[in-house]
Design a protein around this motif. Structure first.
Motif, PDB file in Angstrom:
ATOM      1  N   PRO A 167      15.010 -19.521  10.504  1.00 34.33           N
ATOM      2  CA  PRO A 167      14.274 -19.439   9.232  1.00 34.33           C
ATOM      3  C   PRO A 167      13.808 -18.014   8.946  1.00 34.33           C
ATOM      4  CG  PRO A 167      12.866 -20.358  10.926  1.00 34.33           C
ATOM      5  CD  PRO A 167      14.220 -20.188  11.549  1.00 34.33           C
ATOM      6  N   TYR A 168      13.646 -17.704   7.640  1.00 34.24           N
ATOM      7  CA  TYR A 168      13.101 -16.409   7.246  1.00 34.24           C
ATOM      8  C   TYR A 168      12.218 -16.590   6.013  1.00 34.24           C
ATOM      9  CZ  TYR A 168      16.788 -16.324   3.645  1.00 34.24           C
ATOM     10  OH  TYR A 168      17.608 -16.624   2.581  1.00 34.24           O
ATOM     11  N   LEU A 169      11.321 -15.638   5.838  1.00 35.56           N
ATOM     12  CA  LEU A 169      10.438 -15.591   4.678  1.00 35.56           C
ATOM     13  C   LEU A 169      10.621 -14.265   3.971  1.00 35.56           C
ATOM     14  CD1 LEU A 169       7.055 -16.789   6.276  1.00 35.56           C
ATOM     15  CD2 LEU A 169       8.726 -18.186   5.063  1.00 35.56           C
ATOM     16  N   VAL A 170      10.543 -14.285   2.650  1.00 35.21           N
ATOM     17  CA  VAL A 170      10.623 -13.058   1.862  1.00 35.21           C
ATOM     18  C   VAL A 170       9.293 -12.898   1.132  1.00 35.21           C
ATOM     19  CG1 VAL A 170      11.825 -11.819   0.034  1.00 35.21           C
ATOM     20  CG2 VAL A 170      13.104 -13.318   1.580  1.00 35.21           C
ATOM     21  N   MET A 171       8.655 -11.764   1.358  1.00 38.88           N
ATOM     22  CA  MET A 171       7.318 -11.544   0.805  1.00 38.88           C
ATOM     23  C   MET A 171       7.248 -10.247   0.033  1.00 38.88           C
ATOM     24  SD  MET A 171       5.113 -12.558   4.172  1.00 38.88           S
ATOM     25  CE  MET A 171       5.951 -11.229   5.017  1.00 38.88           C
ATOM     26  N   GLU A 172       6.213 -10.150  -0.762  1.00 35.72           N
ATOM     27  CA  GLU A 172       5.912  -8.925  -1.488  1.00 35.72           C
ATOM     28  C   GLU A 172       5.766  -7.769  -0.488  1.00 35.72           C
ATOM     29  OE1 GLU A 172       2.207  -9.303  -3.436  1.00 35.72           O
ATOM     30  OE2 GLU A 172       2.381  -7.436  -4.574  1.00 35.72           O
ATOM     31  N   TYR A 173       6.455  -6.662  -0.749  1.00 34.49           N
ATOM     32  CA  TYR A 173       6.353  -5.486   0.120  1.00 34.49           C
ATOM     33  C   TYR A 173       5.240  -4.582  -0.411  1.00 34.49           C
ATOM     34  CZ  TYR A 173       7.417  -1.052   2.385  1.00 34.49           C
ATOM     35  OH  TYR A 173       7.336   0.125   3.090  1.00 34.49           O
ATOM     36  N   ILE A 174       4.274  -4.277   0.467  1.00 39.57           N
ATOM     37  CA  ILE A 174       3.112  -3.499   0.049  1.00 39.57           C
ATOM     38  C   ILE A 174       3.282  -2.049   0.490  1.00 39.57           C
ATOM     39  CG2 ILE A 174       0.605  -3.316   0.123  1.00 39.57           C
ATOM     40  CD1 ILE A 174       1.712  -5.918  -1.102  1.00 39.57           C
ATOM     41  N   GLU A 175       3.371  -1.161  -0.479  1.00 42.10           N
ATOM     42  CA  GLU A 175       3.408   0.273  -0.181  1.00 42.10           C
ATOM     43  C   GLU A 175       1.977   0.799  -0.306  1.00 42.10           C
ATOM     44  OE1 GLU A 175       6.959   1.150  -2.955  1.00 42.10           O
ATOM     45  OE2 GLU A 175       7.050   2.663  -1.373  1.00 42.10           O
ATOM     46  N   GLY A 176       1.376   1.084   0.800  1.00 41.75           N
ATOM     47  CA  GLY A 176       0.000   1.544   0.785  1.00 41.75           C
ATOM     48  C   GLY A 176      -0.453   1.925   2.176  1.00 41.75           C
ATOM     49  N   VAL A 177      -1.751   2.036   2.352  1.00 37.20           N
ATOM     50  CA  VAL A 177      -2.322   2.396   3.657  1.00 37.20           C
ATOM     51  C   VAL A 177      -3.443   1.423   3.981  1.00 37.20           C
ATOM     52  CG1 VAL A 177      -1.763   4.847   3.468  1.00 37.20           C
ATOM     53  CG2 VAL A 177      -3.933   4.025   2.575  1.00 37.20           C
ATOM     54  N   LEU A 179      -7.046  -0.210   4.702  1.00 34.05           N
ATOM     55  CA  LEU A 179      -8.263  -0.019   3.906  1.00 34.05           C
ATOM     56  C   LEU A 179      -9.132   1.132   4.404  1.00 34.05           C
ATOM     57  CD1 LEU A 179     -10.280  -1.042   1.744  1.00 34.05           C
ATOM     58  CD2 LEU A 179     -11.166  -2.628   3.453  1.00 34.05           C
ATOM     59  N   LEU A 180      -9.413   1.175   5.692  1.00 29.24           N
ATOM     60  CA  LEU A 180     -10.308   2.217   6.215  1.00 29.24           C
ATOM     61  C   LEU A 180      -9.697   3.603   6.038  1.00 29.24           C
ATOM     62  CD1 LEU A 180     -11.606   0.519   9.498  1.00 29.24           C
ATOM     63  CD2 LEU A 180     -12.713   0.612   7.258  1.00 29.24           C
ATOM     64  N   GLU A 181      -8.401   3.690   6.275  1.00 28.19           N
ATOM     65  CA  GLU A 181      -7.703   4.969   6.101  1.00 28.19           C
ATOM     66  C   GLU A 181      -7.744   5.419   4.641  1.00 28.19           C
ATOM     67  OE1 GLU A 181      -3.791   4.982   7.799  1.00 28.19           O
ATOM     68  OE2 GLU A 181      -3.142   6.674   6.552  1.00 28.19           O
ATOM     69  N   TYR A 182      -7.587   4.453   3.739  1.00 22.49           N
ATOM     70  CA  TYR A 182      -7.616   4.766   2.305  1.00 22.49           C
ATOM     71  C   TYR A 182      -8.988   5.330   1.911  1.00 22.49           C
ATOM     72  CZ  TYR A 182      -7.390   4.038  -2.768  1.00 22.49           C
ATOM     73  OH  TYR A 182      -7.424   4.215  -4.133  1.00 22.49           O
ATOM     74  N   CYS A 183     -10.052   4.703   2.403  1.00 23.59           N
ATOM     75  CA  CYS A 183     -11.407   5.161   2.076  1.00 23.59           C
ATOM     76  C   CYS A 183     -11.668   6.565   2.599  1.00 23.59           C
ATOM     77  CB  CYS A 183     -12.447   4.183   2.648  1.00 23.59           C
ATOM     78  SG  CYS A 183     -12.440   2.564   1.869  1.00 23.59           S
ATOM     79  N   GLN A 184     -11.196   6.831   3.814  1.00 25.44           N
ATOM     80  CA  GLN A 184     -11.380   8.162   4.395  1.00 25.44           C
ATOM     81  C   GLN A 184     -10.607   9.206   3.607  1.00 25.44           C
ATOM     82  OE1 GLN A 184     -13.985   7.386   6.252  1.00 25.44           O
ATOM     83  NE2 GLN A 184     -13.295   8.555   8.045  1.00 25.44           N
ATOM     84  N   LYS A 185      -9.359   8.877   3.291  1.00 29.00           N
ATOM     85  CA  LYS A 185      -8.470   9.819   2.597  1.00 29.00           C
ATOM     86  C   LYS A 185      -9.019  10.208   1.235  1.00 29.00           C
ATOM     87  CE  LYS A 185      -3.681  10.238   0.994  1.00 29.00           C
ATOM     88  NZ  LYS A 185      -2.378   9.526   0.870  1.00 29.00           N
ATOM     89  N   HIS A 186      -9.626   9.242   0.542  1.00 28.65           N
ATOM     90  CA  HIS A 186     -10.122   9.497  -0.816  1.00 28.65           C
ATOM     91  C   HIS A 186     -11.622   9.760  -0.856  1.00 28.65           C
ATOM     92  CE1 HIS A 186      -6.249   7.477  -1.559  1.00 28.65           C
ATOM     93  NE2 HIS A 186      -6.237   8.153  -2.692  1.00 28.65           N
ATOM     94  N   THR A 187     -12.248   9.950   0.317  1.00 28.47           N
ATOM     95  CA  THR A 187     -13.693  10.221   0.428  1.00 28.47           C
ATOM     96  C   THR A 187     -14.497   9.346  -0.536  1.00 28.47           C
ATOM     97  OG1 THR A 187     -13.593  12.080  -1.120  1.00 28.47           O
ATOM     98  CG2 THR A 187     -13.357  12.595   1.229  1.00 28.47           C
ATOM     99  N   LEU A 188     -14.314   8.042  -0.406  1.00 26.84           N
ATOM    100  CA  LEU A 188     -14.980   7.112  -1.313  1.00 26.84           C
ATOM    101  C   LEU A 188     -16.461   6.980  -0.984  1.00 26.84           C
ATOM    102  CD1 LEU A 188     -12.439   4.168  -1.721  1.00 26.84           C
ATOM    103  CD2 LEU A 188     -12.642   6.274  -3.043  1.00 26.84           C
ATOM    104  N   SER A 189     -17.287   6.925  -2.012  1.00 31.29           N
ATOM    105  CA  SER A 189     -18.728   6.725  -1.843  1.00 31.29           C
ATOM    106  C   SER A 189     -18.989   5.310  -1.347  1.00 31.29           C
ATOM    107  CB  SER A 189     -19.439   6.939  -3.182  1.00 31.29           C
ATOM    108  OG  SER A 189     -19.030   5.940  -4.106  1.00 31.29           O
ATOM    109  N   TYR A 223      -4.451  -3.754   3.170  1.00 32.13           N
ATOM    110  CA  TYR A 223      -3.869  -2.506   2.661  1.00 32.13           C
ATOM    111  C   TYR A 223      -4.394  -2.217   1.260  1.00 32.13           C
ATOM    112  CZ  TYR A 223      -0.495  -1.193   6.255  1.00 32.13           C
ATOM    113  OH  TYR A 223       0.097  -0.741   7.411  1.00 32.13           O
ATOM    114  N   VAL A 224      -4.348  -0.934   0.899  1.00 32.16           N
ATOM    115  CA  VAL A 224      -4.664  -0.517  -0.464  1.00 32.16           C
ATOM    116  C   VAL A 224      -3.482   0.292  -0.987  1.00 32.16           C
ATOM    117  CG1 VAL A 224      -6.319   0.649  -1.967  1.00 32.16           C
ATOM    118  CG2 VAL A 224      -7.105  -0.372   0.174  1.00 32.16           C
ATOM    119  N   THR A 225      -2.992  -0.088  -2.143  1.00 30.99           N
ATOM    120  CA  THR A 225      -1.836   0.585  -2.727  1.00 30.99           C
ATOM    121  C   THR A 225      -2.250   1.906  -3.360  1.00 30.99           C
ATOM    122  OG1 THR A 225      -2.080  -0.474  -4.881  1.00 30.99           O
ATOM    123  CG2 THR A 225      -0.806  -1.667  -3.219  1.00 30.99           C
ATOM    124  N   GLY A 226      -1.245   2.655  -3.827  1.00 29.13           N
ATOM    125  CA  GLY A 226      -1.515   3.957  -4.433  1.00 29.13           C
ATOM    126  C   GLY A 226      -2.418   3.877  -5.647  1.00 29.13           C
TER     127      GLY A 226
END
Length: 931
Positions: A167-177, A179-189, A223-226
């Protein structure tokens, strides 16, 4: 293992899975007779299947015994997972391998038929793993994902079976990073991080509504997308579960399930307890903590799994604000810069509500956490709107019990509450206490109400036909009246509702709490039939909320207050008194919850409403001022507290023409306020007024009067007048012994201050005996870790310190510090006071390094918890100066002695014993420095 053996093992396993567990052993033994190797492999595989329900598809530490199929897999499928790149499965062409684990792999793919160009992720079960149980498990994940349709959850797009039956599943592919990495990268308040976290909670709540618990909400699965869109991934170990009855919202699972991401597991996942929505809430709490602080709540770095498990099961985490505060400056600066602010701002923002939310989510017992993400979402919303939170501190009940010790309300005032509301005075009762709760007069009440009251009170008149042959108490009279309302006022729901509320308030005032609750709930029910049903319902909620607050059912009271507050938004034009009553209740409850800033905000709103509406002579306004004045003391706004309490007393006197018991209590709080401001002369004067007025109103010795004398005794202790303090404490003890059944907290308080006076007068043996007795009796009454044990333990330590028996003093102070920290917080004033005593002990032992360490901690706590120029600040300077003198740092010693002198002079006056004592040290220090 060859192909034939592998088939035989699977065949036996498949049949065994359909049998009851108690019948499996006989079947397996019979089928495997003569081949112990096959029997061992069957048992091993069955055991792994029993455990496999909790494991992730790509988890590296799979319980599945892959070695059983390894030989077969090598013989019949020697292609590795990466060798599938470039091939096509169904409609999907494999581009690259993006993940691989014990049971399968995940590939980046695209449609091979050109239907669309969007990239998707394909999860494929590994060859050799295609047993019925694993295929069923794979199908389970497909069912889970198919039930979830949320913009922030990775969607299931397709699925199928390969030509080889995998069996196999096909899912939405998420291009992102992550959550914690995203917050650090964008210096979120912090506010932007909270918004992202709220989105995560909304996605998890959607899963919970579909009876699905994720159970592995680690940062790598979010994950958080672009473009900033949050996506929750990997429901591979989620549970499709049947919801329990609505009132419990529990989801049951097996007792052997384990989440293998150790740092993100809830306590119940280690010891096999029930898994609920609170399990996901715990993991969200860890994520929330990391978003706030940049640190994991537990120190799990370089620890083995058993130590991590022990940490999570045994040790509560530190508050986020404290976690950041304890870091070194470089770490604090890094964390703050990633949040677009400075370290001090981060710590200040974390203190209070955010600390409370994190700690509630991370409580070890599931029932003590947020029971669902819905509750967590509600608190996030309330935090944003500056509304009271569901989260609350563990010390709430203790603080509230201390606050609600008060006099009983008078019976006649309870009856007059009804009479005043309907504008018809009928009845008076002889036995009176002084505290009154009277509602505003409404002149337009119907003649029906007058007839009703006449008939109700006539039942207590011997000349009336309805007389029952006995004198009815106020409680019986009120209950009788309440029971008559349904039949007599059935056609007038508005009047019926208002009279029920009045009767309920009267019942509450004479401590008939159960009867009051029944009456309020009947009023709540009848309010639905009134013209302004929502407004009447809100008033009933406020009455119930105040009742539950008085009964110390704070959670119930708080929810009722929130419901009432929510109703205000739905009422087109709520009355000013209704709005003010809601805000007053919220103020009262936030004081109990130690949210003093929030409490004062509500009190200020209520005050402005009353003033603008010209209602400053109403009982409700005057009562609100009393609560507001007390609350202001806790935020060190002593001037405003004094003004507010004096205004309350002025209005009480103007309204009733004579002093009341509430005024006497206000004088006591005015005394506290002046003590905190360093004006002990005024403080003593207010305590004496409180004592005199209570004696006058009560006409006898009461607990309330004795408590005011007790606090005056404490004043004299602080001023160094130990003889006067001891005299008053003995008087208090005598009063308590006459009107209470000892031993109790009242008599023990008095004995505590007699003992304090003894050790200050160098009667150390007597003090030791008395403190030991007090500690033993408090322990028997309340348990060894109760707050009542902390104070006398700390004082007994001082006795041992004065006896130079430091080894006995240290554990007593450490115990007191621990109790205070557990109940009041690790940086509370009580902890600081005990740490100061511990610093003095270590100085006496000559352990100057340890003493210096404790002095530093005291300085940090006092800077936050003690007002400028407070007498506690003087104690710190005095003791710290002695340490500097011992270290031959005479200029520093002189400096701190001088600061201590100035504080003591401002608090106690130049001629006070303590002030003179410090002045003598200044002279000694100057002589030594000169030599």
């Amino acid at each position: 293992m060859n192909k034939q053996e592998w088939k035989e093992v699977n065949k036996i396993v498949d049949t065994a899975l359909d049998l009851a567990k108690n019948k499996r052993s006989t079947y397996i033994q019979k089928r495997c007779q003569g081949d112990p190797e096959i029997q061992q492999k069957v048992n091993e595989l069955l055991e792994s299947i029993d455990r496999s329900g909790a494991e992730a598809f790509l988890e590296e530490t799979q319980a599945y015994p892959n070695h059983l199929a390894a030989d077969f897999s090598k013989q019949h499928n020697n292609r590795t997972a990466s060798s599938l790149v470039g091939t096509t499965i169904g409609k999907y062409k494999i581009i690259e391998l993006i993940g691989h684990g014990g049971m399968g792999s995940v590939y980046l793919t695209e449609r091979g038929d050109g239907a669309y160009n969007k990239k998707v992720a394909l999860k494929l079960l590994q060859r050799g793993m295609g047993t019925p149980s694993n295929i069923a498990r794979f199908q389970r994940e497909r069912n889970i994902l198919a039930n979830l349709d949320h913009p922030n959850i990775a969607r299931l797009l397709d699925g199928g079976v390969t030509d080889n039956g995998l069996p196999y599943l096909v899912m939405e592919y998420i291009e992102g990073v992550p959550l914690l990495e995203y917050c650090q990268k964008h210096t979120l308040s912090l506010s932007k991080r909270l918004q992202l976290f709220k989105t995560v909670c909304e996605a998890v709540q959607h899963a919970h509504q579909n009876a699905i618990i994720h159970r592995d909400l680690k940062p790598g699965n979010i994950y958080v997308t672009g473009n900033g869109t949050v996506k929750v991934l990997d429901f591979g170990i989620a549970k499709l579960l049947k919801p329990a009855p609505k009132e419990t919202l529990l989801f049951k699972t097996g007792t052997r399930d384990h989440i293998l991401t150790l740092g993100y597991a809830a306590p119940e996942q280690f010891d096999g307890k029930t898994i609920t929505t609170a399990t996901d809430t715990y993991t969200l709490g860890i994520l929330f903590y990391e978003l706030l602080t940049g640190k994991h709540p537990f120190n799990i770095k370089d620890k083995n799994p058993s130590k991590i498990e022990n940490l999570i099961l045994r040790e509560p985490p530190e508050k986020p604000s404290k976690k950041v505060k304890k870091l070194n400056k470089n770490e604090q600066t890094a964390i703050a810069s990633h949040r677009n602010t400075n370290p001090l701002s981060v710590i200040q923002k974390l203190k209070g509500d955010l600390d409370a939310m994190a700690m509630k989510a991370l409580r070890q017992e599931p029932e003590d956490r947020y029971l669902s993400t819905e509750q967590l979402l509600e608190d996030l919303d309330r935090y944003k709107r500056s509304l009271p939170l569901i989260a609350q501190r563990d010390t709430l009940q203790y603080r509230f019990k201390k606050f609600v010790k008060r006099n009983r309300h008078i019976i006649i005032a309870a009856i007059l509450a009804i009479v005043t509301i309907i504008g018809f005075g009928l009845y008076h009762i002889n036995t009176i206490e002084e505290k009154r709760h009277i509602a505003e007069t409404e002149a337009q009440k119907a003649e029906t109400v007058k007839d009703f009251l006449i008939q109700m009170f006539d039942s207590a008149n011997p000349k009336d036909n309805t007389f029952e042959g006995k004198n009815l108490s106020a409680k019986e009279l009120l209950v009788k009246g309440k029971n008559s309302i349904s039949s007599r006022l059935n056609t007038q729901p508005k009047i019926s509702t208002e009279v029920l509320l009045a009767i309920g308030n009267a019942m509450s005032n004479i401590d008939a709490f159960e009867e009051a609750e029944t009456t309020f709930r009947e009023a709540l029910k009848k309010s639905a039939s009134t013209a302004r049903s929502l407004e009447n319902k809100t008033q009933a909620l406020v009455s119930l909320g105040n009742l539950e607050a008085t009964r110390t059912n704070i959670d119930k009271a708080y929810q009722l207050a929130l419901d009432a507050n929510n109703n205000l938004d739905k009422i087109s034009s709520p009355s000013t008194t209704l709005k003010a009553s809601v805000f007053s209740l919220l103020g009262r409850l936030n004081v109990v919850k130690d949210n003093y800033e929030q409490a004062n905000s509500y009190y200020e709103k209520a005050k402005n409403i009353y003033v603008n509406a010209g209602k400053t002579s109403s009982e409700d306004y005057i009562q609100m001022l009393t609560g507001y004045g007390k609350s202001l003391i806790y935020v060190f706004d002593f001037k405003k507290a004094e003004e507010t309490l004096l205004k309350s007393n002025e209005l009480y006197l103007k309204k009733y023409g004579k002093p009341t018991m509430t005024m006497a209590e206000n004088y006591k709080f005015l005394a506290w306020t002046n003590r905190e401001m360093g004006d002990f002369e005024a403080s003593n004067r207010y305590f004496e007024k409180s004592i005199e007025l209570k004696k006058q109103l009560a006409g006898k010795e009461t607990i309330s009067t004795a408590l005011s004398i007790y606090h005056l005794s404490r004043n004299y202790t602080l001023m160094g007048n130990y003889g006067k303090s001891k005299e008053l404490a003995k008087k208090v003890l005598s009063t308590f012994q006459q009107i209470t059944d000892p031993p109790n907290s009242f008599t023990l308080r008095a004995k505590n201050y007699i003992a304090i006076a003894n050790y200050n007068q160098s009667n150390l043996v007597e003090a030791q005996k008395l403190f030991t007795e007090v500690i033993a009796k408090y322990t028997k009454l309340n348990g060894e870790n109760h707050m009542s044990v902390a104070g006398p333990s700390s004082h007994l330590a001082v006795v041992y310190q004065k006896m130079n028996d430091y080894q006995k003093a240290i554990p007593l102070l450490e115990k007191s510090i621990r109790i205070n920290a557990d109940n009041l917080g690790e940086e509370s004033r009580g902890v600081g006071v005990d740490m100061l005593k511990l610093a003095v002990v270590y100085r006496g032992m000559g352990n100057y390094e340890e003493a210096q360490n404790y002095f530093r901690q005291v300085k940090s706590i006092f800077s936050e918890e003690v007002p400028k120029n407070h007498y506690r600040e003087g104690e710190f300077y005095f003791q710290y100066a002695k340490l500097k003198r011992d270290l031959n740092q005479y200029s520093q010693a002189q400096k701190y002695f001088q600061q201590a002198f100035e504080v003591y002079r401002d608090n106690f006056g130049r001629d006070n014993k303590l002030t003179k004592k410090v002045r003598s040290y200044i002279a000694q220090s100057a002589e030594v420095s000169f030599q």
